[in-house]
Scaffold this active site. Structure first.
Site, PDB file in Angstrom:
ATOM      1  N   TYR A  38       0.732  -1.081   0.021  1.00 54.03           N
ATOM      2  CA  TYR A  38      -0.101   0.127  -0.128  1.00 54.03           C
ATOM      3  C   TYR A  38       0.699   1.173   0.001  1.00 54.03           C
ATOM      4  O   TYR A  38       1.803   1.334  -0.815  1.00 54.03           O
ATOM      5  CB  TYR A  38      -0.932  -0.186   1.113  1.00 54.03           C
ATOM      6  CG  TYR A  38      -2.257   0.778   0.982  1.00 54.03           C
ATOM      7  CD1 TYR A  38      -2.974   0.702  -0.045  1.00 54.03           C
ATOM      8  CD2 TYR A  38      -2.493   1.761   2.070  1.00 54.03           C
ATOM      9  CE1 TYR A  38      -4.023   1.544  -0.215  1.00 54.03           C
ATOM     10  CE2 TYR A  38      -3.441   2.444   1.872  1.00 54.03           C
ATOM     11  CZ  TYR A  38      -4.352   2.654   0.528  1.00 54.03           C
ATOM     12  OH  TYR A  38      -5.322   3.488   0.553  1.00 54.03           O
ATOM     13  N   LYS A  93     -20.459 -20.607  -9.730  1.00 52.99           N
ATOM     14  CA  LYS A  93     -19.771 -20.356 -10.704  1.00 52.99           C
ATOM     15  C   LYS A  93     -18.134 -19.922 -10.706  1.00 52.99           C
ATOM     16  O   LYS A  93     -17.237 -20.373 -11.300  1.00 52.99           O
ATOM     17  CB  LYS A  93     -20.487 -19.132 -11.650  1.00 52.99           C
ATOM     18  CG  LYS A  93     -20.174 -19.335 -13.153  1.00 52.99           C
ATOM     19  CD  LYS A  93     -21.119 -20.300 -13.815  1.00 52.99           C
ATOM     20  CE  LYS A  93     -20.879 -20.001 -15.473  1.00 52.99           C
ATOM     21  NZ  LYS A  93     -21.919 -20.723 -16.094  1.00 52.99           N
TER      22      LYS A  93
END
Length: 751
Positions: A38, A93
């Site tokens: 970060y 899925k």
């Protein structure tokens, strides 16, 4: 069904609710890690992408990230249940994408019935994803949404309900017509249904060669004929024919193919009796087909029947398509999934169904056997070859049709990478095979009549990793070889009792064991047993390596073989090792098979063998001697023997990077080692782990290797013997036996 539903609810609820999570791919354990992940470090890739947007594929997950996106208007067979209620399907899925093709997914549920809102949302999300899989959106809105997105976006957009079903059923059609002896351009096709799946399948059948004028489309109002005005849209109107037929029953008379993407029970046994000889019946309505499989087969035994159900042969399952299609498209950074790619996917599936089926597939389906024919016209979802075969075909078609932004030039390397995605052990085995192909060694199989050995030999010949020798009855081997597609031209078959070398082997066995109570007669009788015969072949140079144990217990086999085996010069004892493959890392762990409670001297010898094995596998060995004690923290004799082994190795083999005694976490966690034991030569980077006894080694590799996903185990491998001998177990698969053989042949070619 009530119990099944309850099981499903508990499955989704237990532990962390749902089926997916986000897992970081980079470490974030220290302050420096955080600053790189970060602020301030993240600014560097941000600026690079701002200067060159294509760098997003270098510095972010975009190139392997797909959106599974739905508005919940046509969820499975449940209808318009809404976006939120459809979320479990989208999560499912995502699981399939990851499980079968290593594609990452964010599921996105859109709370809108307005096609324009769905379109705009997808367009706004384009910077996030490498592709979008539209799911469970009702017709005709789904057609409009996909058409607009494909024309306005530069990433693949694929509506699986349309094209997934079309591709899989198209592959099934090609093979069914071949088995029926019919040409695709000659058949008459009747389609029941006019939703997304039915219309997409119909159009795809045309692209495969079905004559447009020989297609009859039937919806809930009857046959779609020219002049009909009720419930017609432009997508149905394309298939309106000049025909006297008005009902499904009328249309089926004399038809060669029935495709159902509609609703249960619309076709009867009497109706299919009127179809042409050897009809093809694809009843794909879910969960209940247009005609039950057994009813269709009873009415027409000559029919080739497919459904969407897993409890009958020939399941048309979309998981055979979308993971591998997206894999190929993402890998070449395709801008779209075009017809050429879809046709390539279908043809690759059709061809794969004609290939001999690996034993691993049989095991995944309870031992049921599959061979190309009326009851097996498309592959099974758990066939690991799908990723390599289908993604490769799709990627090639993308490159050939000009939609690939980063075309592949080294197809052999890409094929190897796909194989490695399916199995971590492939990374290691590919290196082994590349060496053994250049110097094919003779590997003898005492269990030569066993079907899984014959299948392993087929793999060995296909991969060019060795020259098999089979012990057994020639007629039995020939009969069983046909069942696994093994040609025997390159294989030597020996029946021990009638071998011309029998007297030579009898004499060698007697010489070896005459001080162990063997008489010439006993040697003559026992040498006819396959594993002893094979051992004499090794000893007298008639073979280079041996794989045994396929039909007997491991302990029984090892006890019988070791007295007949010599150690390598300078080696004091043999040892067993397993290779663990975990998240891209390779570990050698020992002794997992032979030495029950080794002394410090023996542990040092085992560590040397483990180091040599790692080096032979192309690794730079870093050996950790494991214990419950850390560098003298405990004076128990069990800890002292490990300390003694470390001292012996330091004196005798200063070339080996080794240290101990140490805890397992100190051996593999760099931060822990650096903070607490900066003096250690092993700083959490061990790749050879030597356990203090067989109990701990055997338990450790089985727990680590088999609990959780993404881990694989190879072994046990026997090291220290003069000749490469490895022992499979009776539950080893043909692929595992072939890997054993390749490793043994590899060892035979090295000092």
């Amino acid at each position: 069904m009530a119990n099944y539903d309850q099981d499903a609810l508990e499955y989704h609820e237990r532990g962390r609710p749902g089926k997916t999570e986000v897992v970081p791919t980079k470490p974030c354990l220290t302050a420096r890690d955080l600053s790189l992940a970060y602020s301030p470090g993240v600014a560097a890739p941000c600026l690079a992408i701002a200067a060159n947007p294509a760098d997003a594929y270098r510095y972010t997950n975009r190139g392997n990230l797909v959106a599974v996106l739905s508005n919940g208007t046509a969820v499975l067979g449940l209808g318009d249940i809404g976006a939120l209620a459809g979320k479990p399907v989208m999560e499912g899925k995502a699981v399939l994408f990851k499980r079968f093709a290593q594609v990452d997914v964010f599921d996105i549920e859109v709370n809108s019935h307005d096609p324009q809102e769905v379109i705009r949302l997808c367009q706004l999300l384009e910077p996030t994803f490498g592709g979008i899989n539209l799911e469970d959106i009702k017709a005709p809105e789904c057609f409009e949404i996909e058409e607009v997105l494909r024309s306005t976006m530069s990433i693949p957009v694929f509506h699986d309900d349309q094209h997934g079903t079309a591709i899989i059923s198209g592959a099934a059609l090609l093979n069914a017509l071949e088995l029926a002896g019919k040409q695709i351009g000659d058949v008459r096709v009747v389609v029941s249904g006019a939703g997304a799946s039915a219309l997409a399948c119909t159009q795809f059948f045309e692209e495969l060669g079905v004559d447009h004028d020989k297609i009859i489309l039937v919806d809930s109002k009857g046959v779609v004929y020219k002049g009909r005005t009720e419930a017609i849209n432009k997508y149905k109107a394309r298939y309106a024919q000049e025909t006297p037929h008005r009902t499904l029953a009328d249309a089926l008379v004399g038809a060669d193919v029935f495709l159902g993407c509609s609703t249960a029970g619309v076709v009867t046994g009497d109706m299919v009796k009127t179809m042409a000889p050897k009809p093809v019946i694809f009843a794909l309505a879910n969960p209940d087909p247009e005609i039950p499989y057994d009813v269709a087969k009873a009415a027409r035994p000559d029919a080739i029947v497919a459904t969407g159900r897993s409890d009958y042969p020939n399941q048309v399952n979309n998981v055979l398509g979308f993971p591998f299609i997206f894999r190929g498209a993402l890998d070449v950074r395709a801008t779209t999934i075009n017809n050429a790619m879809k046709i390539a996917a279908a043809r690759s599936l059709a061809q794969l169904a004609k290939e001999p089926v690996p034993e691993e597939v049989f095991l995944a389906y309870g031992g049921e056997q599959f061979h190309f024919g009326p009851d097996y016209i498309i592959p099974k979802p758990f066939d690991q070859r799908l990723l390599r075969v289908e993604a490769l075909a799709v990627a090639k078609a993308a490159c050939d049709s000009g939609v690939a932004q980063i075309p592949i030039t080294d197809w052999a390397a890409y094929e190897s990478r796909l194989s490695a995605m399916a199995s971590k052990s492939e990374l290691l085995m590919q290196r082994i095979r590349s060496v053994t192909r250049n110097d094919r060694k003779r590997v003898v199989f005492p269990d030569g009549e066993q079907p899984k050995v014959l299948e392993a030999c087929r793999i060995i010949l296909e991969e060019g990793t060795g020259r098999p020798i089979l012990l057994g009855r020639e007629e039995m081997i020939a009969e069983r070889a046909k069942l696994v597609g093994l040609a025997l031209d390159e294989i030597q078959i020996i029946e021990p009792s009638s071998s011309s070398d029998l007297e030579l082997y009898e004499a060698e066995l007697y010489r070896l064991r005459c001080r162990d109570g063997y008489t010439p007669r006993k040697a003559a009788n026992l040498v006819r047993t396959p594993f002893r015969f094979a051992m004499m072949m090794l000893r007298l140079g008639r073979a280079d390596a041996m794989i045994a144990g396929v039909q007997s217990a491991y302990n029984d086999t090892i006890r019988a073989i070791l007295p007949l085996a010599d150690l390598k010069p300078g080696v004091k004892r043999a040892a067993g090792f397993n290779i663990l493959l975990i998240e891209g890392q390779v570990f050698v762990i020992g002794d997992t098979a032979l030495n029950m409670d080794p002394t410090g001297r023996e542990l040092a010898d085992i560590a040397i063998l483990g180091s040599d094995l790692a080096r032979n596998l192309g690794m730079t060995p870093r050996v950790a001697l494991l214990s419950f004690s850390n560098f003298g923290s405990n004076s128990n004799p069990r800890a002292r023997k490990v300390r003694e082994a470390a001292a012996i190795l330091a004196a005798e083999r200063p070339d080996i990077v080794v240290d101990g005694e140490m805890h397992g976490d100190v051996a593999v966690l760099p931060n822990l080692a650096k903070e607490n034991f900066p003096h250690s030569r092993i700083q959490g980077d061990a790749n050879v782990l030597i356990c203090p006894n067989l109990d701990s080694a055997n338990i450790a590799y089985k727990l680590v290797g088999y609990i959780g996903g993404g881990r694989e185990v190879i072994g046990p491998l026997l090291e220290g013997l003069l000749h490469p001998i490895n022992i499979a177990s009776f539950n080893s698969t043909a692929r595992e036996i072939a890997n054993f053989a390749a490793l043994s042949c590899y060892r035979a070619g090295r000092p």
